[in-house]
Write a protein that holds these residues in place. Structure first.
Motif, PDB file in Angstrom:
ATOM      1  N   GLN A  54       4.530   9.335  -7.980  1.00  0.00           N
ATOM      2  CA  GLN A  54       3.694   8.604  -8.938  1.00  0.00           C
ATOM      3  C   GLN A  54       4.273   7.232  -9.268  1.00  0.00           C
ATOM      4  O   GLN A  54       3.547   6.301  -9.590  1.00  0.00           O
ATOM      5  N   ASN A  55       5.592   7.083  -9.175  1.00  0.00           N
ATOM      6  CA  ASN A  55       6.218   5.796  -9.465  1.00  0.00           C
ATOM      7  C   ASN A  55       6.099   4.805  -8.309  1.00  0.00           C
ATOM      8  O   ASN A  55       6.435   3.640  -8.469  1.00  0.00           O
ATOM      9  N   LEU A  56       5.614   5.279  -7.173  1.00  0.00           N
ATOM     10  CA  LEU A  56       5.427   4.403  -6.020  1.00  0.00           C
ATOM     11  C   LEU A  56       3.999   3.875  -5.913  1.00  0.00           C
ATOM     12  O   LEU A  56       3.707   3.061  -5.043  1.00  0.00           O
ATOM     13  N   ILE A  57       3.134   4.309  -6.809  1.00  0.00           N
ATOM     14  CA  ILE A  57       1.721   3.910  -6.716  1.00  0.00           C
ATOM     15  C   ILE A  57       1.539   2.420  -6.942  1.00  0.00           C
ATOM     16  O   ILE A  57       0.815   1.765  -6.195  1.00  0.00           O
ATOM     17  N   SER A  58       2.189   1.842  -7.925  1.00  0.00           N
ATOM     18  CA  SER A  58       2.006   0.397  -8.165  1.00  0.00           C
ATOM     19  C   SER A  58       3.263  -0.261  -8.755  1.00  0.00           C
ATOM     20  O   SER A  58       3.199  -0.858  -9.827  1.00  0.00           O
ATOM     21  N   PRO A  59       4.379  -0.170  -8.060  1.00  0.00           N
ATOM     22  CA  PRO A  59       5.581  -0.843  -8.579  1.00  0.00           C
ATOM     23  C   PRO A  59       5.521  -2.339  -8.305  1.00  0.00           C
ATOM     24  O   PRO A  59       4.722  -2.805  -7.490  1.00  0.00           O
ATOM     25  N   ASN A  60       6.361  -3.081  -8.994  1.00  0.00           N
ATOM     26  CA  ASN A  60       6.590  -4.471  -8.601  1.00  0.00           C
ATOM     27  C   ASN A  60       7.660  -4.430  -7.523  1.00  0.00           C
ATOM     28  O   ASN A  60       8.586  -3.614  -7.591  1.00  0.00           O
ATOM     29  N   ILE A 106       0.864  -1.179   0.000  1.00  0.00           N
ATOM     30  CA  ILE A 106       0.000   0.000   0.000  1.00  0.00           C
ATOM     31  C   ILE A 106       0.899   1.228   0.000  1.00  0.00           C
ATOM     32  O   ILE A 106       1.850   1.308   0.787  1.00  0.00           O
ATOM     33  N   TYR A 107       0.585   2.167  -0.897  1.00  0.00           N
ATOM     34  CA  TYR A 107       1.291   3.449  -0.896  1.00  0.00           C
ATOM     35  C   TYR A 107       0.275   4.549  -0.674  1.00  0.00           C
ATOM     36  O   TYR A 107      -0.684   4.691  -1.441  1.00  0.00           O
ATOM     37  N   ASP A 108       0.464   5.343   0.366  1.00  0.00           N
ATOM     38  CA  ASP A 108      -0.373   6.493   0.680  1.00  0.00           C
ATOM     39  C   ASP A 108       0.355   7.723   0.130  1.00  0.00           C
ATOM     40  O   ASP A 108       1.317   8.213   0.733  1.00  0.00           O
ATOM     41  N   CYS A 109      -0.088   8.189  -1.043  1.00  0.00           N
ATOM     42  CA  CYS A 109       0.578   9.286  -1.739  1.00  0.00           C
ATOM     43  C   CYS A 109       0.515  10.587  -0.927  1.00  0.00           C
ATOM     44  O   CYS A 109       1.484  11.333  -0.870  1.00  0.00           O
ATOM     45  N   GLU A 110      -0.623  10.836  -0.290  1.00  0.00           N
ATOM     46  CA  GLU A 110      -0.797  12.072   0.482  1.00  0.00           C
ATOM     47  C   GLU A 110       0.235  12.176   1.612  1.00  0.00           C
ATOM     48  O   GLU A 110       0.799  13.233   1.858  1.00  0.00           O
ATOM     49  N   PHE A 158      12.326  -1.990  -5.969  1.00  0.00           N
ATOM     50  CA  PHE A 158      11.111  -1.434  -6.549  1.00  0.00           C
ATOM     51  C   PHE A 158      11.338  -1.316  -8.054  1.00  0.00           C
ATOM     52  O   PHE A 158      12.305  -0.692  -8.481  1.00  0.00           O
ATOM     53  N   THR A 159      10.453  -1.911  -8.851  1.00  0.00           N
ATOM     54  CA  THR A 159      10.551  -1.828 -10.307  1.00  0.00           C
ATOM     55  C   THR A 159       9.310  -1.107 -10.824  1.00  0.00           C
ATOM     56  O   THR A 159       8.185  -1.483 -10.504  1.00  0.00           O
ATOM     57  N   TYR A 160       9.531  -0.077 -11.631  1.00  0.00           N
ATOM     58  CA  TYR A 160       8.439   0.699 -12.205  1.00  0.00           C
ATOM     59  C   TYR A 160       8.831   1.082 -13.634  1.00  0.00           C
ATOM     60  O   TYR A 160       9.962   0.866 -14.051  1.00  0.00           O
ATOM     61  N   ILE A 205      15.602 -12.008  17.030  1.00  0.00           N
ATOM     62  CA  ILE A 205      14.786 -12.487  15.913  1.00  0.00           C
ATOM     63  C   ILE A 205      15.363 -13.824  15.448  1.00  0.00           C
ATOM     64  O   ILE A 205      16.565 -13.937  15.240  1.00  0.00           O
ATOM     65  N   PRO A 206      14.523 -14.830  15.283  1.00  0.00           N
ATOM     66  CA  PRO A 206      15.030 -16.145  14.854  1.00  0.00           C
ATOM     67  C   PRO A 206      15.665 -16.091  13.465  1.00  0.00           C
ATOM     68  O   PRO A 206      15.235 -15.332  12.598  1.00  0.00           O
ATOM     69  N   ALA A 207      16.695 -16.900  13.267  1.00  0.00           N
ATOM     70  CA  ALA A 207      17.364 -16.968  11.966  1.00  0.00           C
ATOM     71  C   ALA A 207      16.376 -17.443  10.904  1.00  0.00           C
ATOM     72  O   ALA A 207      15.583 -18.352  11.136  1.00  0.00           O
ATOM     73  N   MET A 208      16.417 -16.789   9.744  1.00  0.00           N
ATOM     74  CA  MET A 208      15.542 -17.148   8.640  1.00  0.00           C
ATOM     75  C   MET A 208      16.064 -16.505   7.370  1.00  0.00           C
ATOM     76  O   MET A 208      16.841 -15.566   7.409  1.00  0.00           O
ATOM     77  N   GLU A 209      15.621 -17.025   6.244  1.00  0.00           N
ATOM     78  CA  GLU A 209      15.907 -16.421   4.947  1.00  0.00           C
ATOM     79  C   GLU A 209      14.684 -16.622   4.088  1.00  0.00           C
ATOM     80  O   GLU A 209      14.201 -17.741   3.928  1.00  0.00           O
ATOM     81  N   THR A 210      14.152 -15.527   3.566  1.00  0.00           N
ATOM     82  CA  THR A 210      12.954 -15.637   2.746  1.00  0.00           C
ATOM     83  C   THR A 210      12.923 -14.538   1.699  1.00  0.00           C
ATOM     84  O   THR A 210      13.549 -13.502   1.854  1.00  0.00           O
ATOM     85  N   ILE A 211      12.205 -14.785   0.624  1.00  0.00           N
ATOM     86  CA  ILE A 211      12.033 -13.832  -0.468  1.00  0.00           C
ATOM     87  C   ILE A 211      10.536 -13.580  -0.638  1.00  0.00           C
ATOM     88  O   ILE A 211       9.733 -14.508  -0.613  1.00  0.00           O
ATOM     89  N   PHE A 212      10.199 -12.305  -0.810  1.00  0.00           N
ATOM     90  CA  PHE A 212       8.807 -11.915  -0.982  1.00  0.00           C
ATOM     91  C   PHE A 212       8.672 -11.140  -2.288  1.00  0.00           C
ATOM     92  O   PHE A 212       9.615 -10.517  -2.744  1.00  0.00           O
ATOM     93  N   SER A 213       7.474 -11.171  -2.872  1.00  0.00           N
ATOM     94  CA  SER A 213       7.244 -10.486  -4.144  1.00  0.00           C
ATOM     95  C   SER A 213       5.794 -10.053  -4.268  1.00  0.00           C
ATOM     96  O   SER A 213       4.895 -10.725  -3.769  1.00  0.00           O
ATOM     97  N   THR A 214       5.570  -8.927  -4.981  1.00  0.00           N
ATOM     98  CA  THR A 214       4.196  -8.490  -5.249  1.00  0.00           C
ATOM     99  C   THR A 214       3.677  -9.112  -6.529  1.00  0.00           C
ATOM    100  O   THR A 214       2.496  -9.068  -6.799  1.00  0.00           O
ATOM    101  N   ALA A 215       4.565  -9.673  -7.336  1.00  0.00           N
ATOM    102  CA  ALA A 215       4.138 -10.229  -8.626  1.00  0.00           C
ATOM    103  C   ALA A 215       3.755 -11.683  -8.495  1.00  0.00           C
ATOM    104  O   ALA A 215       4.198 -12.397  -7.651  1.00  0.00           O
TER     105      ALA A 215
END
Length: 120
Positions: free
Chosen positions: A63-69, A8-12, A87-89, A110-120
């Motif tokens: 404007q480039n933060l509204i819906s980047p990957n 979520i990007y709150d432009c205001e 951020f890819t736009y 924080i427990p040890a971990m490795e993870t990858i997250f994506s919006t796509a």
């Protein structure tokens, strides 16, 4: 493990909220660096990242933060927390990337971990 992010990007208010786990029960917040906050769930796992004054921190137009990957990696060891966000736009049909990377000492248990997250 690869998981999906909610973005979520709150432009205001120029505020980004990247949620890793919508159903998390809040535990505590850690300020990664000025304007970037990592929220942990009650078990100490990363659940959300907030970026305040995002366009200034990332150096891109609002404007480039509204819906980047977004691709985000979190690597946590007993000693270190490493967060990487890309951020890819598109500008005039040309792909643009902005990357954020921050390391800090894992003084939070924080427990040890490795993870990858994506919006796509």
């Amino acid at each position: 493990m690869k998981s999906k992010l909610d973005y979520i990007y709150d432009c205001e208010h120029d505020l980004i909220d990247i949620t890793i786990d919508e159903s998390f029960k809040y535990g505590k917040s850690i300020e990664i660096t000025s304007g970037i906050i990592l929220d942990l769930d009650e078990n100490g796992f990363p659940a959300s990242i907030e970026i305040i004054s995002a366009s200034k921190i990332l150096g891109i137009d609002k404007q480039n933060l509204i819906s980047p990957n977004i691709d985000m990696g979190i690597i946590i060891s007993d000693e270190l927390i490493c967060i990487q966000i890309k951020f890819t736009y598109f500008v005039f049909e040309q792909e643009q990337d902005v990357c954020f990377k921050q390391n800090l000492a894992n003084n939070y248990g924080i427990p040890a971990m490795e993870t990858i997250f994506s919006t796509a």
